[in-house]
Design a protein around this motif. Structure first.
Motif, PDB file in Angstrom:
ATOM      1  N   UNK A  63      46.332  30.174  37.406  1.00 52.24           N
ATOM      2  CA  UNK A  63      45.300  31.185  37.141  1.00 52.24           C
ATOM      3  C   UNK A  63      45.802  32.572  37.538  1.00 52.24           C
ATOM      4  N   UNK A  64      45.139  33.601  37.040  1.00 51.05           N
ATOM      5  CA  UNK A  64      45.460  34.960  37.456  1.00 51.05           C
ATOM      6  C   UNK A  64      44.217  35.842  37.375  1.00 51.05           C
ATOM      7  N   UNK A  65      44.310  36.992  37.986  1.00 51.97           N
ATOM      8  CA  UNK A  65      43.229  37.972  37.974  1.00 51.97           C
ATOM      9  C   UNK A  65      43.668  39.137  37.100  1.00 51.97           C
ATOM     10  N   UNK A  66      42.841  39.511  36.152  1.00 51.33           N
ATOM     11  CA  UNK A  66      43.114  40.677  35.330  1.00 51.33           C
ATOM     12  C   UNK A  66      42.103  41.768  35.672  1.00 51.33           C
ATOM     13  N   UNK A  67      42.614  42.899  36.110  1.00 57.19           N
ATOM     14  CA  UNK A  67      41.758  44.045  36.449  1.00 57.19           C
ATOM     15  C   UNK A  67      41.947  45.070  35.342  1.00 57.19           C
ATOM     16  N   UNK A  68      40.944  45.173  34.471  1.00 56.31           N
ATOM     17  CA  UNK A  68      41.039  46.067  33.329  1.00 56.31           C
ATOM     18  C   UNK A  68      40.286  47.358  33.632  1.00 56.31           C
ATOM     19  N   UNK A  69      41.033  48.468  33.701  1.00 56.23           N
ATOM     20  CA  UNK A  69      40.448  49.743  34.097  1.00 56.23           C
ATOM     21  C   UNK A  69      40.340  50.635  32.872  1.00 56.23           C
ATOM     22  N   UNK A  70      39.185  50.609  32.258  1.00 56.58           N
ATOM     23  CA  UNK A  70      38.895  51.508  31.150  1.00 56.58           C
ATOM     24  C   UNK A  70      37.986  52.606  31.673  1.00 56.58           C
ATOM     25  N   UNK A  71      36.885  52.822  30.974  1.00 58.45           N
ATOM     26  CA  UNK A  71      35.908  53.792  31.484  1.00 58.45           C
ATOM     27  C   UNK A  71      35.361  53.307  32.820  1.00 58.45           C
ATOM     28  N   UNK A  72      35.042  52.013  32.867  1.00 56.06           N
ATOM     29  CA  UNK A  72      34.690  51.360  34.124  1.00 56.06           C
ATOM     30  C   UNK A  72      35.745  50.324  34.444  1.00 56.06           C
ATOM     31  N   UNK A  73      35.409  49.384  35.315  1.00 60.26           N
ATOM     32  CA  UNK A  73      36.366  48.361  35.720  1.00 60.26           C
ATOM     33  C   UNK A  73      35.775  46.977  35.486  1.00 60.26           C
ATOM     34  N   UNK A  74      36.531  46.119  34.824  1.00 62.29           N
ATOM     35  CA  UNK A  74      36.153  44.709  34.690  1.00 62.29           C
ATOM     36  C   UNK A  74      37.192  43.866  35.400  1.00 62.29           C
ATOM     37  N   UNK A  75      36.735  42.927  36.205  1.00 61.59           N
ATOM     38  CA  UNK A  75      37.628  42.023  36.926  1.00 61.59           C
ATOM     39  C   UNK A  75      37.398  40.613  36.397  1.00 61.59           C
ATOM     40  N   UNK A  76      38.454  40.037  35.827  1.00 62.19           N
ATOM     41  CA  UNK A  76      38.330  38.772  35.114  1.00 62.19           C
ATOM     42  C   UNK A  76      39.246  37.735  35.734  1.00 62.19           C
ATOM     43  N   UNK A  77      38.697  36.580  36.010  1.00 66.39           N
ATOM     44  CA  UNK A  77      39.485  35.441  36.487  1.00 66.39           C
ATOM     45  C   UNK A  77      39.837  34.582  35.273  1.00 66.39           C
ATOM     46  N   UNK A  78      41.131  34.379  35.043  1.00 67.13           N
ATOM     47  CA  UNK A  78      41.602  33.614  33.890  1.00 67.13           C
ATOM     48  C   UNK A  78      42.171  32.297  34.391  1.00 67.13           C
ATOM     49  N   UNK A  79      41.593  31.185  33.949  1.00 68.22           N
ATOM     50  CA  UNK A  79      41.979  29.866  34.452  1.00 68.22           C
ATOM     51  C   UNK A  79      42.772  29.038  33.451  1.00 68.22           C
ATOM     52  N   UNK A  80      42.603  29.316  32.159  1.00 70.12           N
ATOM     53  CA  UNK A  80      43.347  28.582  31.136  1.00 70.12           C
ATOM     54  C   UNK A  80      43.327  29.407  29.862  1.00 70.12           C
ATOM     55  N   UNK A  81      43.885  28.842  28.801  1.00 72.91           N
ATOM     56  CA  UNK A  81      43.973  29.563  27.533  1.00 72.91           C
ATOM     57  C   UNK A  81      42.605  30.036  27.054  1.00 72.91           C
ATOM     58  N   UNK A  82      41.594  29.208  27.230  1.00 74.49           N
ATOM     59  CA  UNK A  82      40.265  29.551  26.701  1.00 74.49           C
ATOM     60  C   UNK A  82      39.190  29.660  27.776  1.00 74.49           C
ATOM     61  N   UNK A  83      39.576  29.542  29.033  1.00 76.49           N
ATOM     62  CA  UNK A  83      38.572  29.600  30.091  1.00 76.49           C
ATOM     63  C   UNK A  83      38.798  30.822  30.973  1.00 76.49           C
ATOM     64  N   UNK A  84      37.859  31.754  30.914  1.00 75.22           N
ATOM     65  CA  UNK A  84      37.919  32.925  31.778  1.00 75.22           C
ATOM     66  C   UNK A  84      36.504  33.379  32.091  1.00 75.22           C
ATOM     67  N   UNK A  85      36.395  34.151  33.146  1.00 78.62           N
ATOM     68  CA  UNK A  85      35.070  34.571  33.613  1.00 78.62           C
ATOM     69  C   UNK A  85      35.168  35.974  34.220  1.00 78.62           C
ATOM     70  N   UNK A  86      34.256  36.827  33.809  1.00 80.51           N
ATOM     71  CA  UNK A  86      34.174  38.148  34.444  1.00 80.51           C
ATOM     72  C   UNK A  86      33.461  37.955  35.781  1.00 80.51           C
ATOM     73  N   UNK A  87      34.231  38.098  36.852  1.00 81.41           N
ATOM     74  CA  UNK A  87      33.667  37.809  38.172  1.00 81.41           C
ATOM     75  C   UNK A  87      33.215  39.065  38.906  1.00 81.41           C
ATOM     76  N   UNK A  88      33.475  40.213  38.345  1.00 84.32           N
ATOM     77  CA  UNK A  88      33.033  41.433  39.002  1.00 84.32           C
ATOM     78  C   UNK A  88      33.478  42.668  38.243  1.00 84.32           C
ATOM     79  N   UNK A  89      33.173  43.806  38.814  1.00 87.70           N
ATOM     80  CA  UNK A  89      33.561  45.052  38.168  1.00 87.70           C
ATOM     81  C   UNK A  89      32.988  46.238  38.919  1.00 87.70           C
TER      82      UNK A  89
END
Length: 784
Positions: free
Chosen positions: A185-211
């Protein structure tokens, strides 16, 4: 030629208001485009399309030797054939260019089967009508976060040097990471206008866990209010020149120094913008921008660290408009992560971060083709590579850097899935390359010079390989110009394609040769040398069989080493081979260093041979001609005679004078007709010829043909033999395997020999036994 002009005359830019778009350099292979995807952000448009590419490949076909009329007849014929392969194109440009670029695409698009264009990003709705009107395609919008994750998974799996750590003050500011075979798994922190923090567990399983609502838009918005600067890049340029301590209140401003009891240093920010409330003075735009950048970065960094710890994740990737490859933002994020985790978590960035959304959108539109069932590789000839985008650059410098206004990435579909060698001891820590030239300035300058000096010879051999094609000289000159430009780029930006290594320099050259339809410049040389070496095979085997057992083992090793001297990729050797066509096997033996060799564990190998035979040996072979026929094959013959099965792994495609799988099939059949041991090995399925999946003079054990990996498992391989300077020294010298290994090479480069404390034609013979098995001193040197 087309002129790409700006559509918004009110937009203030400091560069020319038009740009030339050569169709063969920007929108390459557009006439064959089959599918499109687009990701439109606040200021940048990223376009993806799938295309087919027609190029030449060199094929070999065996003659019927049952009716061979004359001794001068050749063993096999070489033909140039057309082949169609799949390629993904990704182009990045400013939104200001979008209308003219869409016109350009429409004008050059021929008979596309595509009826729908997949779109994502915040600007997809804004430009929907324009895209549909210009291209006559229906816009189908895809979820932005889903596309982002799909794209991230794709580049992490298919581009080995994708992720990097940014170290501002290091000799090499970009330090690329070895991609773990299991990216999850990995954490993706996407910083656009705001911030989305996504936990990626597999090819099709991910969850926005914060921002957070405090992101890139906050920096831009507050920065515009504080400095009256409306452009994001200009705001970063101000920040790069500022001193945040003029605006921020530091620990030492409160306590007169550090606060040791709490472990706070004096230079730590106690209060962002804290001095602005009490100081009776005006603050510079630069200082305010720097303070703001630190405030936003520290907030995002701390948030990312808290989520990483909460979910027990050590891999954290940062992306989004705020990052966008800018050294200033990467440095502040890195500093923040290091501070809050005390170095336990690294801030990781992605070379192709800007393309994640459009890659994901493309994959969503291509699910019926299932692109994930193939492996893909970056085509260095058509990719801009990662370039420095320092805000200190003026706009025209930035235009030349490839990021502003255009940037390109090309990926070729490989014919086979590539996987790890199952015998790697720890795939997650495996690094193919022995020396990273991005971190070794002296070595980098030497090898760049070396490849530039060798260009004339490569061009000459490329033209000679196609004597019946009058335009070959013109194509060869275009190749020379392109590869020289690549070398000049790498001299300025050594991190452009990841870690700069001898392997990447060789691979870039091969990609550029293929770009101009020179699939195998050494084909005629290999054909001639294979024909000649075969005439001496029976004599070589007969002389070996007359030796005592111990003499024979040494002669076999000496034969492999002498055969490895015949390498057209080494200038010192190619000069000899060109000036003295009669230079032969016995002369090569006399050139070899006397024992003790530079690295010498032959005695340990000899002792091992007195024990039980290996079950199966995997042999990664190197050059055509004398090397494979008079060096490797007698060695293989001895292994077979001992009861060891042998898998010969050769290149899937041509590189230098390395033997390819197609050539090896013909050579082995011919040798089998002369040698009952080889014939029995083939007939009894104890000698297998398998493609490696590589078309490089070097060897990456993390990207091998899936079929080869399956054979290695099924045969319970317990010995790996790696031969040659490219495969055993430039790569894999430090590779740790879970079985016994033998690395054999002759140093054919005087500079490298001198650095290693040896001389030209010094020998490396490195026998290794994995930990837990009896192991004696195998010799060692440090190429760094």
């Amino acid at each position: 030629m087309a002129e790409c002009g700006r559509v918004d005359s009110n937009t203030s830019h400091t560069m020319d208001k038009s740009i030339t778009l050569p169709p063969d350099e920007i929108f390459r292979n557009l006439e064959n485009a089959k599918r499109f995807a687009i990701d439109i952000g606040g200021s940048l448009t990223k376009l993806a399309y799938y295309s087919t590419v027609q190029h030449k490949v060199a094929k070999v076909r065996s003659f019927d030797h049952t009716a061979k009329a004359a001794a001068g007849d050749k063993l096999y014929e070489i033909s140039m054939q057309e082949e169609v392969t799949a390629r993904l194109h990704f182009i990045k440009f400013e939104n200001a260019y979008i209308e003219t670029c869409l016109d350009f695409i429409k004008d050059h698009l021929v008979n596309t089967e595509t009826k729908v264009i997949k779109a994502t990003g915040g600007g997809a709705h804004k430009f929907k009508e324009l895209i549909e009107r210009k291209l006559g395609l229906k816009v189908d919008k895809e979820d932005e976060m889903t596309c982002l994750i799909k794209g991230c998974n794709f580049v992490l799996k298919n581009i080995p040097h994708e992720a990097f750590v940014y170290a501002k003050h290091a000799d090499s500011e970009f330090r690329f990471q070895t991609t773990n075979p299991d990216i999850f798994p990995y954490l993706l922190v996407n910083i656009g206008s705001g911030v989305s923090i996504v936990k990626v567990e597999s090819e099709d399983k991910f969850e926005r866990i914060g921002g957070s609502s405090i992101g890139g838009g906050t920096f831009w918005g507050l920065g515009a209010l504080l400095t009256k600067t409306k452009r994001f890049d200009e705001l970063l340029q101000l920040a790069s020149k500022g001193q945040h301590a003029s605006v921020d209140m530091l620990v030492k401003d409160i306590y007169g120094g550090s606060y040791g009891y709490l472990g706070l240093t004096g230079d730590l920010i106690a209060s962002s913008f804290g001095k602005s409330a009490t100081a009776d003075k005006d603050f510079s735009k630069e200082d305010m921008a720097k303070s703001l950048l630190h405030m936003i970065s520290n907030d995002i960094g701390q948030l990312a660290c808290l989520y990483a710890k909460l979910h027990n994740l050590s891999r954290v990737y940062f992306g989004g408009f705020f990052i966008r490859g800018h050294p200033v933002t990467m440095h502040t994020i890195t500093y923040s992560i290091n501070f809050f985790t005390k170095g336990e978590v690294q801030a990781l960035f992605l070379r192709h971060e800007g393309y994640l959304g459009t890659i994901g959108a493309f994959l969503k539109g291509a699910e019926e083709d299932n692109p994930n069932q193939y492996s893909w590789g970056e085509n260095y000839a058509g990719s801009s590579g990662l370039m420095s985008v320092s805000p200190d650059m003026n706009p025209m410098q930035r235009a030349r850097s490839g990021t502003f206004p255009f940037d390109m990435l090309e990926m070729d579909r490989l014919e086979r899935q590539l996987v790890n060698l199952p015998l790697l001891q720890d795939p997650s820590s495996y690094i193919p390359d022995t020396v990273d030239l991005t971190e070794d300035a002296l070595a980098r300058e030497y090898w760049l010079y070396c490849f530039e000096e060798a260009l004339d010879g490569v061009v000459k051999r490329a033209v000679a390989s196609q004597p019946d094609m009058p335009e070959a000289a013109l194509r060869a000159e275009k190749f020379r110009q392109k590869y020289r430009h690549k070398l000049q780029t790498l001299r300025q930006q050594p991190f452009a394609y990841g870690s700069l290594t001898v392997r990447s320099l060789l691979d870039t050259r091969e990609h550029c040769l293929n770009e101009f339809n020179f699939p195998d410049p050494y084909s005629k040389i290999k054909q001639r040398e294979n024909d000649t070496a075969l005439k001496y095979y029976q004599k070589a085997v007969k002389s070996l069989d007359e030796l005592s057992w111990e003499e024979k083992q040494f002669a076999l090793v000496q034969g492999v080493l002498a055969g490895n001297v015949f390498d057209w990729g080494a200038k010192a050797v190619s000069d000899v081979l060109e000036s003295d066509p009669e230079f032969g096997f016995e002369e090569a033996k006399r050139q070899l260093e006397e024992r003790p060799w530079l690295v010498d564990s032959y005695d340990q190998w000899l002792e091992r041979l007195k024990g039980p035979p290996h079950k199966c040996a995997l042999f990664f072979v190197d050059n055509s001609g004398v090397d494979i026929i008079l060096g490797v094959m007698p060695f293989v013959r001895e292994l077979l005679s001992r009861g060891t099965e042998v898998v010969l792994a050769s290149n899937s495609g041509p590189a230098l004078n390395d033997v390819t799988n197609g050539e090896l099939q013909i050579l082995t059949e011919r040798i089998a007709a002369m040698d009952p041991v080889i014939e029995a090995g083939l007939r009894e399925d104890r000698l297998l010829l398998v493609q490696s999946g590589s078309s490089s003079p070097c060897l990456d054990l993390s990207r091998l043909d899936k079929v080869l990996a399956m054979v290695v498992r099924e045969r319970q391989t317990d010995l790996v033999i790696i031969e040659g300077m490219g495969r055993a020294i430039h790569t894999n010298y430090y590779a740790m395997l879970s079985c016994e290994s033998l690395k054999m090479a002759v140093i054919k480069n005087s500079w490298l020999a001198d650095r290693l404390g040896g001389k030209l034609f010094s020998v490396v013979f490195k026998y290794e036994v994995p930990a837990g098995k009896p192991n004696k001193d195998c010799g060692a040197f440090s190429p760094s």
